[in-house]
Enzyme design. Structure first.
Site, short mmCIF file in Angstrom:
data_model
loop_
_atom_site.label_atom_id
_atom_site.label_comp_id
_atom_site.label_asym_id
_atom_site.label_seq_id
_atom_site.Cartn_x
_atom_site.Cartn_y
_atom_site.Cartn_z
N PRO A 10 -61.88 -35.27 45.88
CA PRO A 10 -61.86 -34.56 44.60
C PRO A 10 -60.89 -35.12 43.58
CG PRO A 10 -60.85 -33.24 46.34
CD PRO A 10 -61.53 -34.39 47.01
N ASN A 11 -61.35 -35.16 42.36
CA ASN A 11 -60.59 -35.56 41.16
C ASN A 11 -60.34 -37.06 41.06
OD1 ASN A 11 -60.24 -32.84 40.15
ND2 ASN A 11 -58.85 -32.53 41.88
N ARG A 18 -56.36 -39.59 34.60
CA ARG A 18 -55.66 -38.51 35.30
C ARG A 18 -54.21 -38.91 35.59
NH1 ARG A 18 -56.45 -37.17 41.73
NH2 ARG A 18 -55.18 -35.29 41.72
N TYR A 23 -50.87 -42.04 39.00
CA TYR A 23 -52.02 -42.71 39.64
C TYR A 23 -52.39 -44.04 38.99
CZ TYR A 23 -52.51 -38.16 41.90
OH TYR A 23 -52.27 -37.03 42.64
N ASN A 79 -59.56 -41.66 50.76
CA ASN A 79 -58.55 -40.92 50.02
C ASN A 79 -59.10 -39.51 49.86
OD1 ASN A 79 -56.80 -39.72 48.28
ND2 ASN A 79 -56.66 -41.47 46.88
N ALA A 82 -56.81 -33.78 47.32
CA ALA A 82 -56.12 -32.54 47.72
C ALA A 82 -56.66 -31.93 49.01
CB ALA A 82 -56.19 -31.53 46.58
N ASP A 92 -61.74 -32.15 61.60
CA ASP A 92 -62.70 -31.98 62.70
C ASP A 92 -63.86 -32.98 62.58
OD1 ASP A 92 -61.20 -29.95 63.76
OD2 ASP A 92 -62.54 -28.33 63.13
N GLU A 103 -56.46 -43.31 56.37
CA GLU A 103 -56.16 -42.34 55.31
C GLU A 103 -55.33 -43.04 54.25
OE1 GLU A 103 -53.79 -39.09 56.73
OE2 GLU A 103 -53.36 -38.35 54.70
N HIS A 105 -53.41 -42.81 50.31
CA HIS A 105 -52.98 -42.10 49.10
C HIS A 105 -52.39 -43.09 48.13
CE1 HIS A 105 -53.75 -38.36 51.07
NE2 HIS A 105 -53.13 -38.84 52.13
N ILE A 106 -52.80 -42.99 46.89
CA ILE A 106 -52.30 -43.89 45.84
C ILE A 106 -50.81 -43.63 45.61
CG2 ILE A 106 -52.49 -44.46 43.38
CD1 ILE A 106 -55.51 -43.55 43.65
N SER A 107 -50.45 -42.37 45.51
CA SER A 107 -49.06 -42.00 45.27
C SER A 107 -48.34 -41.79 46.60
CB SER A 107 -49.01 -40.70 44.45
OG SER A 107 -49.55 -39.62 45.20
N ARG A 112 -43.25 -36.35 46.57
CA ARG A 112 -43.74 -35.39 45.58
C ARG A 112 -43.53 -33.95 46.08
NH1 ARG A 112 -49.57 -37.12 43.81
NH2 ARG A 112 -49.11 -35.59 42.19
C1 DQA Z 1 -53.67 -38.31 46.39
C2 DQA Z 1 -52.50 -37.37 46.66
C3 DQA Z 1 -52.96 -35.93 46.79
O1 DQA Z 1 -51.85 -35.08 47.02
C4 DQA Z 1 -53.64 -35.49 45.51
O2 DQA Z 1 -54.13 -34.17 45.65
C5 DQA Z 1 -54.73 -36.42 45.08
C6 DQA Z 1 -54.49 -37.85 45.19
C7 DQA Z 1 -53.21 -39.75 46.12
O3 DQA Z 1 -54.06 -40.64 46.12
O4 DQA Z 1 -52.02 -40.00 45.88
O5 DQA Z 1 -55.76 -36.01 44.59
O6 DQA Z 1 -54.51 -38.33 47.54
#
Ligand code: DQA
Length: 149
Positions: A10-11, A18, A23, A79, A82, A92, A103, A105-107, A112
């Site tokens: 999502p997002n 964003r 990001y 990724n 949230a 699961d 897994e 994550h960009i950040s 955080r």
């Molecule tokens: C994220 C980190 C998550 O906490 C956040 O909700 C995202 C992006 C990242 O790529 O840093 O949507 O997965």
């Protein structure tokens, strides 16, 4: 040629506009191109998908499980956005479909807010890449190739 599936949750369709301080300025299209170019240089085909819906991501993980079992796919880079911090269902799905998954994550989620420090995905993941910006996608693809060969 074996495949890798890159899933964005999502997002992440909003990348580029964003919260660029967190990001970066690259769009999802830029990220997907980076993934495809990385795959090409490593001799794997990269399929990129994004969804804002948990159930869709779960269905794609199940599909990846079938492709892996058939010997056509190496694994998944995801990724989860949230959903990382909320989704037992994604945890699961990864375990249930026996998917080797990186897994990503960009950040740096650990630098955080506290609610980003816990991941339901990490215990089901083969490995984790955190906080290296969008270049992390290229590293995750390379990692998946290296650990599976
Ligand atoms: C994220 C980190 C998550 O906490 C956040 O909700 C995202 C992006 C990242 O790529 O840093 O949507 O997965």
């Amino acid at each position: 040629m074996k495949k890798i599936l890159v899933l964005n949750g999502p997002n992440l369709n909003l990348l580029g506009t964003r919260e660029p301080a967190t990001y970066g300025h690259e769009t999802l299209a830029d990220v997907e191109q980076l993934c495809k170019d990385t795959g090409k240089s490593l001799g794997v085909e990269v399929d990129c998908r994004q969804s804002n819906h948990e159930g869709q991501l779960i269905d794609w993980i199940h599909e990846a499980g079938r492709e892996i079992a058939a010997g056509r796919m190496i694994g998944v880079v995801m990724n989860p956005g949230a959903y990382t911090h909320t989704s037992i269902a994604l945890h699961d799905a990864i375990k249930g479909a026996s998917v080797p998954l990186i897994e990503l994550h960009i950040s740096n989620v650990h630098a955080r807010e506290e609610f980003r420090h816990h991941s339901y995905i990490s215990p089901a993941a083969r490995g984790i890449i955190v906080g290296l910006g969008v270049k992390g996608y290229a590293l995750a693809i390379e990692a998946l190739v290296r650990v599976s060969s």
